[in-house]
Write a protein that holds these residues in place. Sequence first.
Motif, PDB file in Angstrom:
ATOM      1  N   VAL A  86       0.559  -0.990   0.214  1.00 52.17           N
ATOM      2  CA  VAL A  86       0.197   0.156  -0.110  1.00 52.17           C
ATOM      3  C   VAL A  86       1.246   1.021   0.134  1.00 52.17           C
ATOM      4  CG1 VAL A  86      -2.245   1.427   1.455  1.00 52.17           C
ATOM      5  CG2 VAL A  86      -1.627  -1.374   1.281  1.00 52.17           C
ATOM      6  N   SER A  87       2.095   1.116   0.250  1.00 50.40           N
ATOM      7  CA  SER A  87       2.306   2.311   0.792  1.00 50.40           C
ATOM      8  C   SER A  87       3.736   2.676  -0.708  1.00 50.40           C
ATOM      9  CB  SER A  87       3.801   2.801   2.197  1.00 50.40           C
ATOM     10  OG  SER A  87       4.528   3.517   2.238  1.00 50.40           O
ATOM     11  N   SER A  88       4.439   1.816  -1.098  1.00 47.10           N
ATOM     12  CA  SER A  88       4.888   1.473  -1.598  1.00 47.10           C
ATOM     13  C   SER A  88       4.541   2.058  -3.538  1.00 47.10           C
ATOM     14  CB  SER A  88       5.750   0.309  -2.289  1.00 47.10           C
ATOM     15  OG  SER A  88       5.277  -0.504  -2.365  1.00 47.10           O
ATOM     16  N   VAL A  89       3.186   1.651  -4.022  1.00 45.95           N
ATOM     17  CA  VAL A  89       1.990   2.031  -4.879  1.00 45.95           C
ATOM     18  C   VAL A  89       1.447   3.530  -4.899  1.00 45.95           C
ATOM     19  CG1 VAL A  89      -0.218   1.765  -5.870  1.00 45.95           C
ATOM     20  CG2 VAL A  89       2.040  -0.496  -5.487  1.00 45.95           C
ATOM     21  N   ALA A  90       1.367   3.460  -3.568  1.00 47.93           N
ATOM     22  CA  ALA A  90       1.195   5.112  -3.367  1.00 47.93           C
ATOM     23  C   ALA A  90       2.393   6.163  -2.941  1.00 47.93           C
ATOM     24  CB  ALA A  90       0.474   5.152  -2.090  1.00 47.93           C
ATOM     25  N   HIS A  91       3.444   5.801  -3.173  1.00 49.72           N
ATOM     26  CA  HIS A  91       4.157   5.975  -3.320  1.00 49.72           C
ATOM     27  C   HIS A  91       5.240   6.350  -4.814  1.00 49.72           C
ATOM     28  CE1 HIS A  91       8.944   6.720  -1.537  1.00 49.72           C
ATOM     29  NE2 HIS A  91       8.591   7.906  -2.243  1.00 49.72           N
ATOM     30  N   LEU A  92       4.886   5.293  -5.519  1.00 49.76           N
ATOM     31  CA  LEU A  92       5.830   4.944  -7.066  1.00 49.76           C
ATOM     32  C   LEU A  92       4.681   5.886  -7.637  1.00 49.76           C
ATOM     33  CD1 LEU A  92       6.603   2.593  -9.226  1.00 49.76           C
ATOM     34  CD2 LEU A  92       4.167   3.132  -9.742  1.00 49.76           C
ATOM     35  N   LEU A  93       2.916   5.554  -7.029  1.00 52.18           N
ATOM     36  CA  LEU A  93       2.199   6.907  -8.327  1.00 52.18           C
ATOM     37  C   LEU A  93       2.172   7.908  -8.122  1.00 52.18           C
ATOM     38  CD1 LEU A  93      -0.714   4.543  -7.640  1.00 52.18           C
ATOM     39  CD2 LEU A  93       0.325   4.906  -9.439  1.00 52.18           C
ATOM     40  N   PHE A  94       2.341   8.403  -7.228  1.00 49.98           N
ATOM     41  CA  PHE A  94       2.456  10.131  -6.422  1.00 49.98           C
ATOM     42  C   PHE A  94       3.922  10.258  -7.420  1.00 49.98           C
ATOM     43  CE2 PHE A  94       4.937  13.710  -5.297  1.00 49.98           C
ATOM     44  CZ  PHE A  94       3.953  14.668  -5.040  1.00 49.98           C
ATOM     45  N   HIS A  95       5.352   9.511  -7.424  1.00 52.73           N
ATOM     46  CA  HIS A  95       6.101  10.063  -8.109  1.00 52.73           C
ATOM     47  C   HIS A  95       6.539  10.369  -9.736  1.00 52.73           C
ATOM     48  CE1 HIS A  95       8.804  11.705  -4.925  1.00 52.73           C
ATOM     49  NE2 HIS A  95       8.546  10.927  -3.977  1.00 52.73           N
ATOM     50  N   ALA A  96       5.150   8.880 -10.148  1.00 51.76           N
ATOM     51  CA  ALA A  96       5.458   9.107 -11.592  1.00 51.76           C
ATOM     52  C   ALA A  96       4.483   9.899 -12.060  1.00 51.76           C
ATOM     53  CB  ALA A  96       4.622   8.420 -12.074  1.00 51.76           C
ATOM     54  N   GLN A  97       4.114  10.969 -11.185  1.00 54.48           N
ATOM     55  CA  GLN A  97       3.721  12.457 -12.006  1.00 54.48           C
ATOM     56  C   GLN A  97       3.824  13.183 -11.807  1.00 54.48           C
ATOM     57  OE1 GLN A  97      -0.819  11.709 -10.018  1.00 54.48           O
ATOM     58  NE2 GLN A  97      -1.069  10.487 -10.494  1.00 54.48           N
ATOM     59  N   HIS A  98       5.120  13.377 -10.918  1.00 60.44           N
ATOM     60  CA  HIS A  98       5.839  14.960 -10.882  1.00 60.44           C
ATOM     61  C   HIS A  98       7.394  14.818 -10.451  1.00 60.44           C
ATOM     62  CE1 HIS A  98       2.271  14.522  -8.107  1.00 60.44           C
ATOM     63  NE2 HIS A  98       2.531  16.067  -7.948  1.00 60.44           N
ATOM     64  N   LEU A  99       7.580  13.393 -12.022  1.00 61.28           N
ATOM     65  CA  LEU A  99       8.762  14.112 -12.530  1.00 61.28           C
ATOM     66  C   LEU A  99       9.664  14.878 -13.359  1.00 61.28           C
ATOM     67  CD1 LEU A  99       8.653   9.739 -13.656  1.00 61.28           C
ATOM     68  CD2 LEU A  99       9.625  10.961 -12.384  1.00 61.28           C
ATOM     69  N   GLU A 100       8.717  16.122 -13.432  1.00 58.37           N
ATOM     70  CA  GLU A 100       9.860  16.842 -13.869  1.00 58.37           C
ATOM     71  C   GLU A 100      10.946  17.865 -13.673  1.00 58.37           C
ATOM     72  OE1 GLU A 100       6.296  17.774 -11.984  1.00 58.37           O
ATOM     73  OE2 GLU A 100       6.013  16.705 -13.135  1.00 58.37           O
ATOM     74  N   PRO A 101      11.268  17.708 -12.535  1.00 53.92           N
ATOM     75  CA  PRO A 101      12.046  18.506 -12.020  1.00 53.92           C
ATOM     76  C   PRO A 101      13.468  17.741 -12.488  1.00 53.92           C
ATOM     77  CG  PRO A 101      10.070  18.687 -10.383  1.00 53.92           C
ATOM     78  CD  PRO A 101       9.656  18.000 -11.482  1.00 53.92           C
ATOM     79  N   LEU A 102      13.162  16.323 -12.607  1.00 58.64           N
ATOM     80  CA  LEU A 102      14.575  15.423 -12.477  1.00 58.64           C
ATOM     81  C   LEU A 102      15.134  14.950 -14.242  1.00 58.64           C
ATOM     82  CD1 LEU A 102      12.837  12.351 -10.011  1.00 58.64           C
ATOM     83  CD2 LEU A 102      14.586  14.095  -9.443  1.00 58.64           C
TER      84      LEU A 102
END
Length: 144
Positions: free
Chosen positions: A84-100
């Motif tokens: 539950v924690s890791s899927v939520a973490h992945l989904l959030f960061h997948a939508q916020h990659l633009e600064p990288l």
Amino acid sequence: MSGRALLRAGLGLLAGTQVVPALWILLLPELFWKWPWVSHLPPYNEHLLRDFGGASAALAVVLCSAAAALERRLVITALVAYLVSSVAHLLFHAQHLEPLSAASGAGFMALLGVAVLLPAALLWLAAGGAALREPERPVRRPAP
């Protein structure tokens, strides 16, 4: 390697992935914040970081307990909680990659993908049996 040994090693590895950042965040939150994969999402919030560190430490306790006991319900609960924690973490960061950079974003997504695939594989192993202990049932004694 037996299914039990594989589960114990996997649970230990997952616990380590929680202990290290938890201690880092709880002891040195500003240093954790300066890590490039974290600091690109300002503003700095010590309260939220320390809450996250505490939650990570708590999840590590559950994972360590599951690794030590290898009791079916505890192992499955610990792995589902991690998922539950890791899927939520992945989904959030997948939508916020633009600064990288592209390379950094790809590496980050690969790392977060492993954080989903490993517990999913361990959950599959645990659900299939893997010689886990069943919970002890209380002995019912007849009333006098």
